[in-house]
Design an enzyme around this catalytic site. Structure first.
Site, PDB file in Angstrom:
ATOM      1  N   HIS A 113       0.749  -1.122   0.038  1.00 61.42           N
ATOM      2  CA  HIS A 113      -0.148  -0.190   0.083  1.00 61.42           C
ATOM      3  C   HIS A 113       0.694   1.188   0.006  1.00 61.42           C
ATOM      4  O   HIS A 113       1.736   1.241   0.732  1.00 61.42           O
ATOM      5  CB  HIS A 113      -0.894  -0.240   1.257  1.00 61.42           C
ATOM      6  CG  HIS A 113      -2.007   1.024   1.196  1.00 61.42           C
ATOM      7  ND1 HIS A 113      -2.888   1.216   0.565  1.00 61.42           N
ATOM      8  CD2 HIS A 113      -1.813   2.373   2.021  1.00 61.42           C
ATOM      9  CE1 HIS A 113      -3.556   2.352   0.737  1.00 61.42           C
ATOM     10  NE2 HIS A 113      -2.686   3.134   1.709  1.00 61.42           N
ATOM     11  N   ASP A 145      -6.271  -8.406   6.180  1.00 62.65           N
ATOM     12  CA  ASP A 145      -7.438  -8.944   7.020  1.00 62.65           C
ATOM     13  C   ASP A 145      -8.900  -8.295   6.421  1.00 62.65           C
ATOM     14  O   ASP A 145      -8.749  -7.831   5.180  1.00 62.65           O
ATOM     15  CB  ASP A 145      -7.291  -8.558   8.348  1.00 62.65           C
ATOM     16  CG  ASP A 145      -7.473  -7.116   8.724  1.00 62.65           C
ATOM     17  OD1 ASP A 145      -7.659  -6.267   7.852  1.00 62.65           O
ATOM     18  OD2 ASP A 145      -6.955  -6.551  10.161  1.00 62.65           O
TER      19      ASP A 145
HETATM   20  C1  GRF Z   1       1.047   0.538  -6.153  1.00 57.13           C
HETATM   21  O1  GRF Z   1       1.534   1.902  -5.888  1.00 57.13           O
HETATM   22  C2  GRF Z   1       0.582  -0.066  -4.893  1.00 57.13           C
HETATM   23  O2  GRF Z   1       0.966   0.382  -3.775  1.00 57.13           O
HETATM   24  C3  GRF Z   1      -0.921   0.340  -4.909  1.00 57.13           C
HETATM   25  O3  GRF Z   1      -1.273   0.034  -6.456  1.00 57.13           O
HETATM   26  C4  GRF Z   1      -0.025   0.404  -6.972  1.00 57.13           C
HETATM   27  C5  GRF Z   1       0.301  -0.940  -8.118  1.00 57.13           C
HETATM   28  O4  GRF Z   1       1.443  -0.390  -9.030  1.00 57.13           O
HETATM   29  N1  GRF Z   1      -1.559  -0.829  -4.108  1.00 57.13           N
HETATM   30  P1  GRF Z   1       1.829  -1.384  -9.757  1.00 57.13           P
HETATM   31  O5  GRF Z   1       0.766  -1.844 -10.620  1.00 57.13           O
HETATM   32  O6  GRF Z   1       2.542  -2.663  -9.389  1.00 57.13           O
HETATM   33  O7  GRF Z   1       2.698  -0.723 -10.790  1.00 57.13           O
END
Ligand code: GRF
Length: 196
Positions: A113, A145
């Protein structure tokens, strides 16, 4: 220790999937990518995975926008189980997974995240950080979760918010750290659950 079999799920560009694939190639993560799944047919993650020779499948998500339909949920569960995955890695998977999925993989679903959780859960966390005017944000690897971005934290990295940052420049800086900590956090977690 056994090589971890990963099922990577994503909806977008797939840069975190690519970072995992590279870490495995460099020998820094003793894992293999058993399957890549996406809810978006023309996603970058599926193209990248196919180009790398990884098995990659689009599964239609159903008619709801933010969650999988019950049928789709079962299709994702079956695909992940049939791949023999030890860990499910959400690498930009843009739907909230419900107990119907999670109950099949207790403490085995990992998410990346783009904020220092518990700050800024939910969508476009880098924009939330800019709007809040914080001087620092970052990224978090955590177990999934039933809440939204609430599970136990496995790893975090900090990133400064710089004067003149746009959503794009900040997200790019955060993603650089995501690519660094995701493989390390998976390797550490796999080791931990194998020796505890
Ligand atoms: C990332 O910034 C991740 O933190 C979020 O979605 C984005 C995915 O990027 N959950 P990618 O598809 O891996 O380039």
């Amino acid at each position: 220790m056994r090589t971890a079999r990963l099922c990577v799920m994503g909806s977008g560009r797939g840069s975190n999937y690519a970072a995992l694939a590279e870490a495995i190639k460099r020998g820094e993560l003793h894992a293999c990518i058993a399957l890549v799944l996406s809810d978006v047919q023309d996603s970058g993650i599926l193209s990248l995975a196919r180009a790398n020779g990884h098995e990659a499948r689009f599964i239609p998500p159903g008619s709801k926008r933010t969650v999988l339909s019950p049928e789709a949920e079962q299709d994702f569960v079956a695909a992940a189980q049939n791949s023999g995955a030890d860990l499910i890695v959400l690498a930009g998977f843009m739907r909230v997974l419900k107990p119907g999925f999670l109950q099949h993989f207790p403490r085995r679903v990992i998410n990346i995240h783009p904020s220092l959780l518990p700050q800024f859960p939910g969508l476009r966390a880098w924009e939330q950080a800019l709007s809040a005017g914080v001087s620092e944000t970052g990224c978090t690897v955590h177990l999934v979760d039933e809440g939204i971005d609430t599970g136990p934290v496995l790893a975090q990295a900090r990133v400064p918010v710089l004067p003149g940052d746009t959503p794009e420049t900040l997200h790019k800086r955060i993603q650089k750290e995501e690519h660094r900590i995701l493989p390390v956090a998976i390797a550490d977690y796999w080791q931990k659950i194998n020796f505890s």
